[in-house]
Design an enzyme around this catalytic site. Structure first.
Site, PDB file in Angstrom:
ATOM      1  N   LEU A  36       0.822  -1.218   0.000  1.00  9.55           N
ATOM      2  CA  LEU A  36       0.000   0.000   0.000  1.00  9.55           C
ATOM      3  C   LEU A  36       0.853   1.264   0.000  1.00  9.55           C
ATOM      4  O   LEU A  36       0.404   2.321   0.442  1.00  9.55           O
ATOM      5  CB  LEU A  36      -1.003   0.001   1.166  1.00  9.55           C
ATOM      6  N   ALA A  76       4.385  -4.828  -8.873  1.00  8.63           N
ATOM      7  CA  ALA A  76       4.806  -3.984  -7.748  1.00  8.63           C
ATOM      8  C   ALA A  76       6.113  -3.258  -8.015  1.00  8.63           C
ATOM      9  O   ALA A  76       7.045  -3.320  -7.217  1.00  8.63           O
ATOM     10  CB  ALA A  76       4.915  -4.837  -6.486  1.00  8.63           C
ATOM     11  N   THR A 119       8.546  -2.951 -19.464  1.00  6.43           N
ATOM     12  CA  THR A 119       8.278  -1.618 -20.002  1.00  6.43           C
ATOM     13  C   THR A 119       9.037  -1.357 -21.294  1.00  6.43           C
ATOM     14  O   THR A 119      10.128  -1.910 -21.504  1.00  6.43           O
ATOM     15  CB  THR A 119       8.711  -0.554 -18.963  1.00  6.43           C
ATOM     16  N   TYR A 143      15.153   3.373 -13.965  1.00  9.45           N
ATOM     17  CA  TYR A 143      13.871   2.658 -14.037  1.00  9.45           C
ATOM     18  C   TYR A 143      13.918   1.572 -15.112  1.00  9.45           C
ATOM     19  O   TYR A 143      13.672   0.390 -14.843  1.00  9.45           O
ATOM     20  CB  TYR A 143      12.736   3.654 -14.327  1.00  9.45           C
ATOM     21  N   LYS A 147      14.152  -2.808 -14.804  1.00  6.34           N
ATOM     22  CA  LYS A 147      13.272  -3.792 -15.469  1.00  6.34           C
ATOM     23  C   LYS A 147      14.089  -4.724 -16.356  1.00  6.34           C
ATOM     24  O   LYS A 147      13.826  -5.930 -16.433  1.00  6.34           O
ATOM     25  CB  LYS A 147      12.210  -3.064 -16.293  1.00  6.34           C
ATOM     26  N   PHE A 171       3.802  -0.192 -23.390  1.00  6.99           N
ATOM     27  CA  PHE A 171       4.080   1.152 -23.876  1.00  6.99           C
ATOM     28  C   PHE A 171       3.303   2.105 -22.949  1.00  6.99           C
ATOM     29  O   PHE A 171       3.571   2.088 -21.762  1.00  6.99           O
ATOM     30  CB  PHE A 171       3.819   1.226 -25.388  1.00  6.99           C
ATOM     31  N   ASN A 172       2.356   2.900 -23.406  1.00  6.30           N
ATOM     32  CA  ASN A 172       1.723   3.833 -22.465  1.00  6.30           C
ATOM     33  C   ASN A 172       0.367   3.310 -21.982  1.00  6.30           C
ATOM     34  O   ASN A 172      -0.635   3.469 -22.677  1.00  6.30           O
ATOM     35  CB  ASN A 172       1.576   5.215 -23.106  1.00  6.30           C
ATOM     36  N   ARG A 223       3.079   8.884 -28.682  1.00  5.78           N
ATOM     37  CA  ARG A 223       3.163   7.708 -27.812  1.00  5.78           C
ATOM     38  C   ARG A 223       2.073   6.712 -28.191  1.00  5.78           C
ATOM     39  O   ARG A 223       1.048   7.067 -28.758  1.00  5.78           O
ATOM     40  CB  ARG A 223       2.952   8.118 -26.343  1.00  5.78           C
ATOM     41  N   ARG A 284      10.794  17.845 -22.009  1.00  9.70           N
ATOM     42  CA  ARG A 284      11.142  17.139 -20.778  1.00  9.70           C
ATOM     43  C   ARG A 284      12.343  16.250 -21.095  1.00  9.70           C
ATOM     44  O   ARG A 284      12.345  15.555 -22.111  1.00  9.70           O
ATOM     45  CB  ARG A 284       9.949  16.282 -20.339  1.00  9.70           C
TER      46      ARG A 284
HETATM   47  N1  UDP Z   1       3.557  15.126 -21.404  1.00  9.23           N
HETATM   48  C1  UDP Z   1       3.254  16.472 -21.506  1.00  9.23           C
HETATM   49  N2  UDP Z   1       2.777  17.112 -20.394  1.00  9.23           N
HETATM   50  C2  UDP Z   1       2.578  16.491 -19.201  1.00  9.23           C
HETATM   51  C3  UDP Z   1       2.893  15.112 -19.099  1.00  9.23           C
HETATM   52  C4  UDP Z   1       3.381  14.463 -20.228  1.00  9.23           C
HETATM   53  O1  UDP Z   1       3.414  17.083 -22.565  1.00  9.23           O
HETATM   54  O2  UDP Z   1       2.157  17.140 -18.224  1.00  9.23           O
HETATM   55  C5  UDP Z   1       4.059  14.412 -22.589  1.00  9.23           C
HETATM   56  C6  UDP Z   1       5.418  13.767 -22.379  1.00  9.23           C
HETATM   57  O3  UDP Z   1       6.438  14.663 -22.711  1.00  9.23           O
HETATM   58  C7  UDP Z   1       5.341  12.565 -23.324  1.00  9.23           C
HETATM   59  C8  UDP Z   1       3.857  12.206 -23.352  1.00  9.23           C
HETATM   60  O4  UDP Z   1       3.171  13.354 -22.852  1.00  9.23           O
HETATM   61  O5  UDP Z   1       5.711  12.967 -24.631  1.00  9.23           O
HETATM   62  C9  UDP Z   1       3.532  11.017 -22.494  1.00  9.23           C
HETATM   63  O6  UDP Z   1       4.097  11.209 -21.222  1.00  9.23           O
HETATM   64  P1  UDP Z   1       3.763  10.275 -19.986  1.00  9.23           P
HETATM   65  O7  UDP Z   1       4.512  10.802 -18.802  1.00  9.23           O
HETATM   66  O8  UDP Z   1       2.281  10.110 -19.849  1.00  9.23           O
HETATM   67  O9  UDP Z   1       4.321   8.842 -20.417  1.00  9.23           O
HETATM   68  P2  UDP Z   1       5.802   8.390 -20.895  1.00  9.23           P
HETATM   69  O10 UDP Z   1       5.755   8.411 -22.391  1.00  9.23           O
HETATM   70  O11 UDP Z   1       6.795   9.298 -20.297  1.00  9.23           O
HETATM   71  O12 UDP Z   1       5.881   6.993 -20.376  1.00  9.23           O
END
Ligand code: UDP
Length: 331
Positions: A36, A76, A119, A143, A147, A171-172, A223, A284
């Site tokens: 938890l 987990a 992942t 991360y 994995k 993926f996502n 994505r 980012r």
């Molecule tokens: N993203 C964004 N704004 C946010 C969060 C994510 O533009 O507040 C973009 C991020 O740069 C990526 C995509 O959305 O290109 C998916 O991000 P997320 O963190 O959901 O998943 P990831 O691909 O990192 O696993």
């Protein structure tokens, strides 16, 4: 056919709790092990829950003695890329070292089937698109490396102990159960779709778009969003695959399509009827322009076919679940 109990480790978290619901609807007996730390007790209401850590040998021994566990599903893991860069020890300790305790307990108690949540981050920077399972695996953060290490350990455990596993490289993951009983709840939330929907619900002033200068059609990152229900179906198919005697394997799970950040915002505006303010921000760190799965192997070997290959149902279900569970204070 008595198929025994499925132990869902991390069953109170986002994907784990959807899996628990899915397994029970499929008539499977389930027990959850969750500390938890990021899961929610109410996400597994009515389900046997052992509150404890997968790194705790004594807890594991009691659990495996008490329940006739036939197979384990392991959700987990810590999942924050940025946090893993700042605090790698946390990731290697939990995702690798505590997973080893779980594997050793399985070996001690004669449980030989594992479905492991891996992942797309094991691949690192894409060399080609879409990414298939033979793409080089060079993770670019702790991360992804944690994995990848577990995947390597699993190969050794099959050779040494006959513990067979399927690693599913998500993926996502996105969306929620269509009934809106469960939801994606992370604290802090960093994922695109929940953040956009929090903005739609008035819980945030805006959504920040991280970069509009990528080499994609509209300049925002692409994505491969895959509905959590489709992920759950893949886990069940993977379990059947192992039950039929298959050797260990790893499969990508994605739609193979891909949607840009801007497309996700546009669909969320349609689904929610809210304007959703957007602020453009810098890229980012560590975000590749395009991450899209080639999931041919999962289709061919497991017979997996994602039902939700459009964004609309993913966002509709996430919105419904959010309204049921997350946004009440803001209505
Ligand atoms: N993203 C964004 N704004 C946010 C969060 C994510 O533009 O507040 C973009 C991020 O740069 C990526 C995509 O959305 O290109 C998916 O991000 P997320 O963190 O959901 O998943 P990831 O691909 O990192 O696993």
């Amino acid at each position: 056919m008595n198929t025994g109990v499925v132990l869902v480790v991390g069953g109170a978290g986002y994907i784990g709790s959807h899996m628990v619901k899915y397994l029970r609807e499929a008539g499977r007996e389930v027990v959850v092990l969750d500390n938890l730390s990021s899961g929610y007790r109410d996400a597994v209401a009515g389900v046997p829950l052992v509150e404890g850590d997968m790194g705790d040998r004594a807890v594991l021994d009691v659990l495996f003695q008490r329940y006739a566990v036939d197979a384990v599903m392991h959700f987990a893991g810590y999942i924050e890329v940025g946090e893993s860069v700042r605090d790698p020890g946390k990731y290697y300790r939990n995702n690798v070292s505590h997973t080893l305790e779980l594997l050793d307990a399985m070996v001690r108690h004669g449980v030989d089937k594992l479905i492991f949540s891996s992942t797309a981050a094991v691949y690192g920077e894409p060399c080609y698109k879409p990414i298939d399972e033979s793409h080089p695996r060079e993770p670019i953060n702790p991360y992804g490396r944690s994995k990848q290490m577990v995947e390597a350990i699993l190969a050794d455990y099959e050779r040494a102990h006959g513990l067979r596993s399927v690693s599913l490289r998500y993926f996502n993951a996105a969306g929620a159960d269509p009934e809106g009983e469960l939801a994606e709840r992370h604290d802090p939330e960093t994922h695109l779709i929940p953040i956009i929907l929090e903005a739609a619900a008035g819980k945030r002033p805006h959504i920040a778009v991280y970069g509009r200068d990528y080499p994609t059609a509209d300049g925002t990152c692409v994505r491969d969003y895959v509905h959590v229900q489709d992920l759950c179906r893949a886990h069940l198919l993977a379990l059947e695959h192992l039950r039929q005697g298959a050797a260990s394997a790893a499969f990508n799970l994605g739609n193979g399509g891909g949607f840009s950040v801007q497309q996700v915002i546009d669909v969320a505006r349609e689904v929610t009827g809210q304007p959703i303010a957007v602020v453009d921000e810098a890229r980012r760190e560590g975000d590749p322009a395009v991450l899209v799965a080639d999931a041919t192997a999962a289709r061919e070997v497991l017979g997996w076919q994602p039902v939700h290959d459009r964004l609309e149902p993913i966002i509709e279900h996430a919105w419904k679940a959010g309204q049921e569970i997350l946004y009440q204070d803001f209505e």
